[in-house]
Design a protein around this motif. Structure first.
Motif, PDB file in Angstrom:
ATOM      1  N   GLY A 114       0.819  -1.201   0.000  1.00 13.60           N
ATOM      2  CA  GLY A 114       0.000   0.000   0.000  1.00 13.60           C
ATOM      3  C   GLY A 114       0.851   1.247   0.000  1.00 13.60           C
ATOM      4  O   GLY A 114       2.026   1.226   0.366  1.00 13.60           O
ATOM      5  N   CYS A 115       0.253   2.365  -0.448  1.00  6.36           N
ATOM      6  CA  CYS A 115       0.929   3.656  -0.383  1.00  6.36           C
ATOM      7  C   CYS A 115      -0.118   4.761  -0.309  1.00  6.36           C
ATOM      8  O   CYS A 115      -1.314   4.535  -0.562  1.00  6.36           O
ATOM      9  CB  CYS A 115       1.873   3.876  -1.567  1.00  6.36           C
ATOM     10  SG  CYS A 115       1.056   4.132  -3.160  1.00  6.36           S
ATOM     11  N   LEU A 116       0.320   5.954   0.040  1.00  7.72           N
ATOM     12  CA  LEU A 116      -0.537   7.130   0.079  1.00  7.72           C
ATOM     13  C   LEU A 116       0.033   8.139  -0.902  1.00  7.72           C
ATOM     14  O   LEU A 116       1.189   8.533  -0.807  1.00  7.72           O
ATOM     15  CB  LEU A 116      -0.573   7.723   1.492  1.00  7.72           C
ATOM     16  CG  LEU A 116      -1.523   8.898   1.709  1.00  7.72           C
ATOM     17  CD1 LEU A 116      -2.981   8.456   1.553  1.00  7.72           C
ATOM     18  CD2 LEU A 116      -1.306   9.510   3.094  1.00  7.72           C
ATOM     19  N   ALA A 117      -0.793   8.537  -1.877  1.00 10.02           N
ATOM     20  CA  ALA A 117      -0.331   9.422  -2.944  1.00 10.02           C
ATOM     21  C   ALA A 117      -1.512  10.236  -3.455  1.00 10.02           C
ATOM     22  O   ALA A 117      -2.672   9.872  -3.223  1.00 10.02           O
ATOM     23  CB  ALA A 117       0.289   8.604  -4.086  1.00 10.02           C
ATOM     24  N   PRO A 118      -1.255  11.356  -4.159  1.00 13.01           N
ATOM     25  CA  PRO A 118      -2.359  12.106  -4.757  1.00 13.01           C
ATOM     26  C   PRO A 118      -3.212  11.204  -5.645  1.00 13.01           C
ATOM     27  O   PRO A 118      -2.685  10.328  -6.332  1.00 13.01           O
ATOM     28  CB  PRO A 118      -1.635  13.181  -5.578  1.00 13.01           C
ATOM     29  CG  PRO A 118      -0.321  13.369  -4.871  1.00 13.01           C
ATOM     30  CD  PRO A 118       0.062  12.005  -4.385  1.00 13.01           C
ATOM     31  N   GLU A 119      -4.528  11.413  -5.624  1.00 19.51           N
ATOM     32  CA  GLU A 119      -5.430  10.532  -6.352  1.00 19.51           C
ATOM     33  C   GLU A 119      -5.152  10.508  -7.852  1.00 19.51           C
ATOM     34  O   GLU A 119      -5.434   9.517  -8.523  1.00 19.51           O
ATOM     35  CB  GLU A 119      -6.887  10.935  -6.101  1.00 19.51           C
ATOM     36  CG  GLU A 119      -7.374  10.609  -4.708  1.00 19.51           C
ATOM     37  CD  GLU A 119      -8.881  10.676  -4.597  1.00 19.51           C
ATOM     38  OE1 GLU A 119      -9.548  10.953  -5.615  1.00 19.51           O
ATOM     39  OE2 GLU A 119      -9.394  10.433  -3.494  1.00 19.51           O
ATOM     40  N   SER A 120      -4.604  11.588  -8.386  1.00 19.73           N
ATOM     41  CA  SER A 120      -4.338  11.672  -9.824  1.00 19.73           C
ATOM     42  C   SER A 120      -3.009  11.048 -10.227  1.00 19.73           C
ATOM     43  O   SER A 120      -2.633  11.088 -11.401  1.00 19.73           O
ATOM     44  CB  SER A 120      -4.361  13.132 -10.271  1.00 19.73           C
ATOM     45  OG  SER A 120      -3.376  13.892  -9.564  1.00 19.73           O
ATOM     46  N   SER A 121      -2.290  10.456  -9.265  1.00 20.78           N
ATOM     47  CA  SER A 121      -0.964   9.882  -9.559  1.00 20.78           C
ATOM     48  C   SER A 121      -1.061   8.789 -10.615  1.00 20.78           C
ATOM     49  O   SER A 121      -1.981   7.978 -10.612  1.00 20.78           O
ATOM     50  CB  SER A 121      -0.351   9.306  -8.281  1.00 20.78           C
ATOM     51  OG  SER A 121      -0.151  10.305  -7.313  1.00 20.78           O
ATOM     52  N   ALA A 122      -0.074   8.791 -11.504  1.00 14.93           N
ATOM     53  CA  ALA A 122      -0.008   7.768 -12.551  1.00 14.93           C
ATOM     54  C   ALA A 122       0.704   6.528 -12.024  1.00 14.93           C
ATOM     55  O   ALA A 122       1.477   6.585 -11.069  1.00 14.93           O
ATOM     56  CB  ALA A 122       0.724   8.314 -13.769  1.00 14.93           C
ATOM     57  N   VAL A 123       0.423   5.392 -12.669  1.00  9.92           N
ATOM     58  CA  VAL A 123       1.078   4.127 -12.338  1.00  9.92           C
ATOM     59  C   VAL A 123       1.891   3.700 -13.546  1.00  9.92           C
ATOM     60  O   VAL A 123       1.366   3.629 -14.667  1.00  9.92           O
ATOM     61  CB  VAL A 123       0.043   3.044 -11.984  1.00  9.92           C
ATOM     62  CG1 VAL A 123       0.732   1.712 -11.713  1.00  9.92           C
ATOM     63  CG2 VAL A 123      -0.781   3.473 -10.768  1.00  9.92           C
ATOM     64  N   ASP A 124       3.177   3.419 -13.339  1.00  6.69           N
ATOM     65  CA  ASP A 124       4.034   3.088 -14.477  1.00  6.69           C
ATOM     66  C   ASP A 124       3.956   1.611 -14.837  1.00  6.69           C
ATOM     67  O   ASP A 124       3.206   0.836 -14.231  1.00  6.69           O
ATOM     68  CB  ASP A 124       5.481   3.533 -14.222  1.00  6.69           C
ATOM     69  CG  ASP A 124       6.164   2.766 -13.083  1.00  6.69           C
ATOM     70  OD1 ASP A 124       5.717   1.646 -12.731  1.00  6.69           O
ATOM     71  OD2 ASP A 124       7.164   3.283 -12.541  1.00  6.69           O
ATOM     72  N   SER A 125       4.742   1.227 -15.822  1.00  7.41           N
ATOM     73  CA  SER A 125       4.686  -0.144 -16.345  1.00  7.41           C
ATOM     74  C   SER A 125       5.260  -1.182 -15.397  1.00  7.41           C
ATOM     75  O   SER A 125       5.189  -2.383 -15.666  1.00  7.41           O
ATOM     76  CB  SER A 125       5.424  -0.222 -17.690  1.00  7.41           C
ATOM     77  OG  SER A 125       6.781   0.156 -17.541  1.00  7.41           O
ATOM     78  N   HIS A 126       5.832  -0.727 -14.278  1.00  2.00           N
ATOM     79  CA  HIS A 126       6.346  -1.645 -13.261  1.00  2.00           C
ATOM     80  C   HIS A 126       5.395  -1.751 -12.065  1.00  2.00           C
ATOM     81  O   HIS A 126       5.696  -2.432 -11.095  1.00  2.00           O
ATOM     82  CB  HIS A 126       7.723  -1.189 -12.778  1.00  2.00           C
ATOM     83  CG  HIS A 126       8.758  -1.118 -13.866  1.00  2.00           C
ATOM     84  ND1 HIS A 126       9.295  -2.244 -14.456  1.00  2.00           N
ATOM     85  CD2 HIS A 126       9.322  -0.055 -14.486  1.00  2.00           C
ATOM     86  CE1 HIS A 126      10.165  -1.873 -15.381  1.00  2.00           C
ATOM     87  NE2 HIS A 126      10.199  -0.557 -15.421  1.00  2.00           N
ATOM     88  N   GLY A 127       4.269  -1.040 -12.136  1.00  2.34           N
ATOM     89  CA  GLY A 127       3.315  -1.075 -11.038  1.00  2.34           C
ATOM     90  C   GLY A 127       3.639  -0.130  -9.908  1.00  2.34           C
ATOM     91  O   GLY A 127       3.122  -0.292  -8.800  1.00  2.34           O
TER      92      GLY A 127
END
Length: 222
Positions: A114-127
């Protein structure tokens, strides 16, 4: 003396048939349910079943011979993963890893971060989520075919999370993923707030009967 790493497990089996831990997770909210706004952000592979199936609020079905589950291709060189943005940020108390409907297609092991990040954060090809680091919530655990795996943390997390990543070791499938916890209530909301909404931290404590509908439906958004 230096720090000593405990070898004790961080979780226990909360199966309702285990009388010692009956209802230990029953009072928590499924933060990963699409019914409260959870979204599947990205998955490494969806060859035989969409990862969005993980967050459906209803039980898995097997109508028309289709797999109502997230199922990846076999013999991958790396572990498969799926990233979910939770419906609300919250602390985590346990997990329901559901493989019902999968008999041979299920993963051998899973882990959850789990992590806490801005809701608009992108997820890269490594997850990975931009600007955030994953924290282990559940280490690699064995799972079985066509089963519920109710696993409770001995101590709920102190910090809230709004993204989770489930990793299959090395591949396979899971029908549903429930992240059971407590909504972290924000004091930054402007205007009127529905205090009886699950997203505001509300929980149904008790009802006289729920034969034809779950009590949690009372506090769903919308």
């Amino acid at each position: 003396m230096g720090n000593v790493q405990s070898s004790l497990p961080t979780y226990y089996n909360a199966d309702p048939t285990n009388e010692a831990y009956t209802h230990s997770l029953s009072s928590y909210v499924d933060l990963a349910s699409s019914a409260i706004g959870a979204k599947l952000i990205r998955a490494s592979n969806e060859r035989f079943g969409a990862a969005a199936n993980l967050i459906k609020p209803d039980a898995p079905s097997s109508q028309d011979g289709k797999l109502d589950a997230w199922v990846t291709r076999r013999h991958n060189p790396e572990a498969d993963w799926a990233v979910v943005r939770l419906g609300s940020a919250g602390t985590v108390a346990g997990f329901d890893i559901d493989t019902r409907g999968l008999d041979g297609e299920h993963a051998s092991q899973v882990s959850i971060q789990g992590c806490l990040a801005p809701e608009s954060s992108a997820v890269d090809s490594h997850g990975d989520v931009d600007g955030a680091e994953w924290e282990e919530l559940l280490p690699e655990v064995d799972i079985s075919a066509n089963s519920h795996h109710l696993l409770a943390l001995w101590t709920p997390t102190k910090n809230p999370f709004n993204f989770v990543r489930i990793t299959l070791h090395p591949d396979g499938g899971v029908s549903r993923l429930r992240i059971l916890g407590t909504v972290a209530v924000s004091s930054d909301s402007e205007g009127e707030v529905d205090l009886a909404s699950v997203n505001a931290g509300a929980r149904v404590v008790h009802v006289s009967d729920e034969k034809l509908g779950a009590k949690e439906n009372l506090i769903l958004p919308g």
